[in-house]
Design a protein around this motif. Sequence first.
Motif, PDB file in Angstrom:
ATOM      1  N   HIS A 114       0.865  -1.186   0.000  1.00 24.14           N
ATOM      2  CA  HIS A 114       0.000   0.000   0.000  1.00 24.14           C
ATOM      3  C   HIS A 114       0.894   1.227   0.000  1.00 24.14           C
ATOM      4  O   HIS A 114       2.016   1.168   0.497  1.00 24.14           O
ATOM      5  N   SER A 116       1.137   5.199   1.220  1.00 22.90           N
ATOM      6  CA  SER A 116       0.457   6.198   2.061  1.00 22.90           C
ATOM      7  C   SER A 116      -0.034   7.380   1.238  1.00 22.90           C
ATOM      8  O   SER A 116      -0.955   8.079   1.646  1.00 22.90           O
ATOM      9  N   TYR A 151      -6.766  -2.629   7.424  1.00 21.18           N
ATOM     10  CA  TYR A 151      -5.481  -2.756   6.734  1.00 21.18           C
ATOM     11  C   TYR A 151      -4.877  -4.142   6.940  1.00 21.18           C
ATOM     12  O   TYR A 151      -4.317  -4.740   6.021  1.00 21.18           O
ATOM     13  N   GLN A 185       4.277  -0.340   4.499  1.00 24.26           N
ATOM     14  CA  GLN A 185       3.516   0.546   3.611  1.00 24.26           C
ATOM     15  C   GLN A 185       4.587   1.408   2.948  1.00 24.26           C
ATOM     16  O   GLN A 185       5.690   1.510   3.476  1.00 24.26           O
ATOM     17  N   PRO A 188       4.983   5.252   5.514  1.00 24.69           N
ATOM     18  CA  PRO A 188       3.958   5.506   6.528  1.00 24.69           C
ATOM     19  C   PRO A 188       4.165   6.905   7.129  1.00 24.69           C
ATOM     20  O   PRO A 188       5.308   7.321   7.300  1.00 24.69           O
TER      21      PRO A 188
END
Length: 669
Positions: A114, A116, A151, A185, A188
Amino acid sequence: MILPKLLATLVSLAAWTKPVAASLRITADLHSFGGVNYPLLQFFDPRHRDDTIREIVKSGARVIRLFIRPDKLHPDPEAELGEFDKSLLDQFDDTMAAIHHLSKGQMKVIIVPHDSHALRGINDVPCDAYCQKLDGAFLDFYSSDEFRELYKQRLEVFLKHYPSKNFDGRSWSELSEVILGVDLQNQPFSGIWPIPSGESWLCDIATYLKFTIGLDNANIAVISGGVSGPQTIDGNQNFPDSVFDCKAIDVIGIHGYFSKQSDATAGTPWANMFIPGNTLTARAKGKKGKGKLLLVEEWEYVHNDEFGLFYKKEAVFDQGNALNLRGIPWIYSHLTTESESKSPRINPLRPEYTTWTALADVLKRAYTARSNFNWSKYLPPPYEAPSSLSISHHIAEQRLLSMMTDQASSSTEIILTRAGLSNLTSIPLNPYVLEQGDCTFGCEGHLCDAADGCAPDLLCRNSVCQKNADSQPGQVGNQCNSKAVCQTHLHCSRGHCLACTPRTTVQPDKAHAPRLQPNNPNAHCYTDALHSLFSQRSSESTSADGTRLICRPPSPSIPCVSAHHCDANAYCSWGLCTPCLPTDACLGAPCRSNNRCKTGYCNDYGRCDYAGQKKTITGPGAAWGTKGRRVAGVPRGHERGPAKVRDEAMRVNILPEKVKQTGGPAVAA
Ligand SMILES: *[C@@H]1O[C@H](CO)[C@@H](O)[C@H](O)[C@H]1NC(C)=O
Ligand SMILES: *[C@@H]1O[C@H](CO)[C@@H](O)[C@H](O)[C@H]1NC(C)=O
């Protein structure tokens, strides 16, 4: 005198410079590596994708960092929260399989599950399903339990539930043959430092990945992913205590963006950041089994209008070269199919954009660079192929193929050897330095391996040519006598240290042959003996016409008053820098108090540290997070200190930044 007076006329090939015993050179028999970020790779049609991968394999890259995130043309696999599009995961799986097969198992991926930036719809990453639900309060992603659970479900679906299309239906959490690591991520808390709220998210998610999902069992690394965004020279954005103290984080991902400056190359900040044994590297080495690996997960070309685009290759090489010297693995950000221009983008398949040549060059050197860190659990040492210069690509592929399939080739005896490791006895010169640049060799900020690697008015300290500090003893103009000596390349005459002239580059005999630049790796200097043929100067005075003396051969004993006048791995003893022995309490050694440390002071983490001042370099990486920077929506005084780490949900509304119009798909973070 026919020898032209150029400032930069030294070449560090002089025969008498023996390597100093305790240099900062890395001698551990461990491999570093290089790699590339390729955010959109999985979206290409298979043929273009595979051509791209082949070109990357050829360069000697060992890692490709892949992003699972939407762009303008492609949706996120989690289009609605909790709902996943399997076909997009299949596409990603196909890409991993192609990388595995085309590299014959030599290259691995890092998965970014993912980004941010998708929480705010910035950096050309569209606002995703999390972003829609957050509705501007993006820090809630980290502090609210509801978002954490959502998440974790995403991570579980990707890494546990999805049955790999190409790897026998196994889950991604088991595919250590192709996955080196997984980021928490991408960046982050991007752009937020210090972290006002929800910092425990970092270790919560890391623990979830490592132990609940089980990356630990498969020897897949958990990577912090560039916490808080760009790392500055004097900050700790990417490695706050919460990252160092979290047992579940294996690798600290560092993201930094530096440009060439008049007094620094683009690589100087990296050389300074990772001095072996300094606060960061010694702390990461840590105790056996408890240390962290350091990985520069993103670095890139940063354009500086003062210099212009002609310097792009030079800046790319300088950064990779500095990281290779320090033995810190790195991943360039990023490759693309788009045009390059002033952006960090590099297009590996278009020969008319030439930056790829420089990147591939320094990737090849990373293939055999040494590291003080042991990465073999996550990335085994490479085989002597396919980037080896000594065997052709075709033969290398055949060798690897037969190795992979355990077949003995009928025609040739296959002996596959691990790739060797380079000894960086002399730092590779940057072949992409422009001849017409103001300085091509030995200038402030350039890497150096000996005193004569720098212009005579500079000092080679911690492998970087630096200006003398006012207090640095023995510099040009200082008084000298039998007790107060000059720096070793300077002559002491009539009580003063005299400026000197570097030896000049031997030019070709032929009248019309092109002039050799001082940084030409094939050039040589005139020896002192030859110079003496030209001029009968005594070493006691300048010649009658007032021209300067040729610099004397340097030796490692730099005059000093305290440890910060010396290299980080030397201390000051009886007025001279003295290399540390393994038994000395020098840089990186455990300590309890300052007086135990010969190199300076005992830092907060119980290690002897280097007292030399850090220097602030400008550029986007340095512009962020200066102390006291206000964080929108965070009450004054809560930016750090006891109130810093908060876990309760806070509605922090940060205005979305305007999406940049670049006309093309995503730029890497
Ligand atoms: C590096 O780590 C591997 C396994 O994690 C181990 O087998 C090897 O001995 C280590 N190498 C060194 C030089 O410590
Ligand atoms: C590299 O340096 C180490 C330590 O100084 C030495 O033992 C080794 O023989 C060198 N290797 C090569 C290939 O020069």
